[in-house]
Design an enzyme around this catalytic site. Structure first.
Site, PDB file in Angstrom:
ATOM      1  N   GLU A 112       0.829  -1.211   0.000  1.00 39.78           N
ATOM      2  CA  GLU A 112       0.000   0.000   0.000  1.00 39.78           C
ATOM      3  C   GLU A 112       0.860   1.258   0.000  1.00 39.78           C
ATOM      4  O   GLU A 112       0.559   2.239  -0.684  1.00 39.78           O
ATOM      5  CB  GLU A 112      -0.940  -0.029   1.212  1.00 39.78           C
ATOM      6  N   GLU A 132      -3.535  -9.541   4.211  1.00 36.95           N
ATOM      7  CA  GLU A 132      -4.223  -9.241   5.476  1.00 36.95           C
ATOM      8  C   GLU A 132      -5.302 -10.262   5.810  1.00 36.95           C
ATOM      9  O   GLU A 132      -5.587 -10.538   6.968  1.00 36.95           O
ATOM     10  CB  GLU A 132      -4.850  -7.839   5.428  1.00 36.95           C
TER      11      GLU A 132
HETATM   12  C1  HXC Z   1       5.663  -7.123  12.523  1.00 27.88           C
HETATM   13  C2  HXC Z   1       7.015  -8.460  11.254  1.00 27.88           C
HETATM   14  C3  HXC Z   1       6.183  -8.293  10.136  1.00 27.88           C
HETATM   15  C4  HXC Z   1       5.048  -7.459  10.283  1.00 27.88           C
HETATM   16  C5  HXC Z   1       7.802  -9.585   9.581  1.00 27.88           C
HETATM   17  N1  HXC Z   1       7.999  -9.267  10.864  1.00 27.88           N
HETATM   18  N2  HXC Z   1       6.704  -9.002   9.109  1.00 27.88           N
HETATM   19  N3  HXC Z   1       6.755  -7.886  12.435  1.00 27.88           N
HETATM   20  N4  HXC Z   1       4.832  -6.905  11.492  1.00 27.88           N
HETATM   21  N5  HXC Z   1       4.224  -7.205   9.265  1.00 27.88           N
HETATM   22  C6  HXC Z   1       9.083  -9.710  11.746  1.00 27.88           C
HETATM   23  C7  HXC Z   1       8.925 -11.154  12.138  1.00 27.88           C
HETATM   24  O1  HXC Z   1       8.038 -11.257  13.211  1.00 27.88           O
HETATM   25  C8  HXC Z   1      10.346 -11.501  12.520  1.00 27.88           C
HETATM   26  O2  HXC Z   1      10.631 -10.988  13.796  1.00 27.88           O
HETATM   27  C9  HXC Z   1      11.172 -10.701  11.532  1.00 27.88           C
HETATM   28  O3  HXC Z   1      10.314  -9.662  11.057  1.00 27.88           O
HETATM   29  C10 HXC Z   1      11.627 -11.525  10.337  1.00 27.88           C
HETATM   30  O4  HXC Z   1      10.475 -12.122   9.738  1.00 27.88           O
HETATM   31  P1  HXC Z   1      10.358 -13.695   9.425  1.00 27.88           P
HETATM   32  O5  HXC Z   1       8.901 -14.011   9.362  1.00 27.88           O
HETATM   33  O6  HXC Z   1      11.201 -14.477  10.381  1.00 27.88           O
HETATM   34  O7  HXC Z   1      11.021 -13.773   7.975  1.00 27.88           O
HETATM   35  P2  HXC Z   1      10.741 -14.858   6.820  1.00 27.88           P
HETATM   36  O8  HXC Z   1      10.567 -16.217   7.442  1.00 27.88           O
HETATM   37  O9  HXC Z   1      11.794 -14.645   5.810  1.00 27.88           O
HETATM   38  O10 HXC Z   1       9.304 -14.456   6.210  1.00 27.88           O
HETATM   39  C11 HXC Z   1       9.136 -13.207   5.541  1.00 27.88           C
HETATM   40  C12 HXC Z   1       7.628 -12.892   5.373  1.00 27.88           C
HETATM   41  C13 HXC Z   1       6.929 -13.019   6.757  1.00 27.88           C
HETATM   42  C14 HXC Z   1       6.989 -13.902   4.389  1.00 27.88           C
HETATM   43  C15 HXC Z   1       7.499 -11.500   4.790  1.00 27.88           C
HETATM   44  O11 HXC Z   1       7.657 -12.206   7.679  1.00 27.88           O
HETATM   45  C16 HXC Z   1       5.508 -12.544   6.769  1.00 27.88           C
HETATM   46  O12 HXC Z   1       4.591 -13.250   6.325  1.00 27.88           O
HETATM   47  N6  HXC Z   1       5.261 -11.344   7.344  1.00 27.88           N
HETATM   48  C17 HXC Z   1       3.917 -10.813   7.495  1.00 27.88           C
HETATM   49  C18 HXC Z   1       3.375 -10.350   6.182  1.00 27.88           C
HETATM   50  C19 HXC Z   1       1.981  -9.782   6.349  1.00 27.88           C
HETATM   51  O13 HXC Z   1       1.037 -10.503   6.750  1.00 27.88           O
HETATM   52  N7  HXC Z   1       1.840  -8.500   6.090  1.00 27.88           N
HETATM   53  C20 HXC Z   1       0.550  -7.841   6.214  1.00 27.88           C
HETATM   54  C21 HXC Z   1       0.484  -7.198   7.568  1.00 27.88           C
HETATM   55  S1  HXC Z   1      -1.074  -6.525   7.883  1.00 27.88           S
HETATM   56  P3  HXC Z   1      11.070 -11.934  15.017  1.00 27.88           P
HETATM   57  O14 HXC Z   1      11.238 -10.972  16.143  1.00 27.88           O
HETATM   58  O15 HXC Z   1       9.961 -12.918  15.199  1.00 27.88           O
HETATM   59  O16 HXC Z   1      12.341 -12.574  14.535  1.00 27.88           O
HETATM   60  C22 HXC Z   1      -1.112  -5.060   7.157  1.00 27.88           C
HETATM   61  C23 HXC Z   1      -2.379  -4.293   7.343  1.00 27.88           C
HETATM   62  C24 HXC Z   1      -2.413  -3.017   6.565  1.00 27.88           C
HETATM   63  O17 HXC Z   1      -0.187  -4.619   6.547  1.00 27.88           O
HETATM   64  C25 HXC Z   1      -3.484  -2.174   7.063  1.00 27.88           C
HETATM   65  C26 HXC Z   1      -3.021  -1.250   8.136  1.00 27.88           C
HETATM   66  C27 HXC Z   1      -4.125  -0.549   8.878  1.00 27.88           C
END
Ligand code: HXC
Length: 258
Positions: A112, A132
């Site tokens: 976004e 999401e």
């Molecule tokens: C907080 C996050 C994060 C996030 C990753 N991390 N994404 N922390 N918020 N969105 C953190 C992990 O917890 C981890 O911290 C560290 O970053 C490394 O991530 P990993 O997951 O260990 O890495 P990897 O295995 O390589 O996987 C990468 C990834 C995965 C596929 C991108 O991290 C993932 O699926 N992230 C979430 C993606 C997601 O759902 N995004 C949408 C969010 S909701 P630790 O401390 O555990 O090592 C959104 C809403 C928008 O954006 C609307 C807003 C109002």
């Protein structure tokens, strides 16, 4: 100003390079990032020596989304009461161009944010998605609207409902990104493009950005009218005289921003 979650550099030629820098969280966007990015964008906009910005992340992630850990404990009352993330609208009010240079993950709020920029240059490693739904929620920073406008209903709906990622090649075919660049060259190429834009007449740059954006807010006739009025307005600038005179005299124009 110094920031904790961003690196801001002023490059030669009026280009500001803003790098998201929360590597431990894959550049997840929390309230601190929001506040700092809005401040950096406003400082860039207000600085007459700067003409174009590049917003980038790391090789692994542009931004992996809004910060899930920050959102996890929040109630409806917290989110609605604070108007959580409404501040991103201030980022979109930047009047000078901001190019998103995206490598790696641009997910959720990361996708976004890239779409809030004026155009996206993608590394061949880029992955875009609105996952999401897998968290039991939905986009909240404009993704359902901007992605649909960028790639059409079929792909946007599929991506929002399944959380599937789009790679760089598909994103280019779908019109989400302007070009795909080998990852190792992404930031240099983005700075090159930004330098080119920063070298254009500043008022014309603002007018071009404003009129293209109007295409998303108006009906066609209204948009064409808006364009024509802004176009007429540019004939009140010294840079229009200089630009057209330079062409006739077969030389390079020099701009005053007046
Ligand atoms: C907080 C996050 C994060 C996030 C990753 N991390 N994404 N922390 N918020 N969105 C953190 C992990 O917890 C981890 O911290 C560290 O970053 C490394 O991530 P990993 O997951 O260990 O890495 P990897 O295995 O390589 O996987 C990468 C990834 C995965 C596929 C991108 O991290 C993932 O699926 N992230 C979430 C993606 C997601 O759902 N995004 C949408 C969010 S909701 P630790 O401390 O555990 O090592 C959104 C809403 C928008 O954006 C609307 C807003 C109002």
């Amino acid at each position: 100003a110094t920031y904790e979650t961003l690196l801001v550099e002023r490059r030669e030629g009026g280009v500001t390079l803003i790098t998201l820098n929360r590597p431990q969280a894959l550049n997840a966007l929390n309230n601190q990032v929001l506040g700092e990015l809005v401040a950096a964008a406003q400082a860039f906009d207000a600085d007459p020596s700067q003409g174009c910005a590049v917003l980038t992340g790391s090789e692994k992630a542009f931004a992996a989304g809004a910060d899930i850990k920050e959102m996890q404990p929040q109630s409806f009352g917290d989110m609605y009461g604070d108007n959580y993330f409404a501040g991103w609208e201030m980022f979109t009010r930047t009047r000078k161009p901001v190019i998103a240079a995206v490598a790696g993950f641009a997910l959720g709020g990361g996708c976004e944010l890239a779409m809030m920029c004026d155009f996206i240059l993608a590394a061949d490693t880029a992955k875009f998605g609105q996952p999401e739904i897998k968290l039991g929620v939905a986009p909240g920073m404009g993704g359902s609207q901007r992605l649909t406008r960028a790639v059409g209903k079929a792909k946007a709906m599929e991506m929002c409902l399944t959380g599937r990622f789009m790679d760089a090649a598909e994103a280019e075919r779908a019109g989400l990104v302007s070009r795909v660049i080998p990852a190792a060259e992404l930031v240099d190429e983005a700075i090159k493009v930004a330098t080119q834009i920063a070298g254009m007449a500043p008022l014309a740059v603002k007018a071009n950005k404003e009129m293209v954006n109007a295409a998303f807010e108006t009906m066609l006739g209204q948009g064409v009218q808006f364009e024509r009025r802004l176009f007429h307005g540019l004939f009140g600038t010294e840079d229009q005289k200089e630009g057209m005179t330079a062409f006739v005299e077969k030389r390079q124009g020099t701009w005053k921003g007046k």
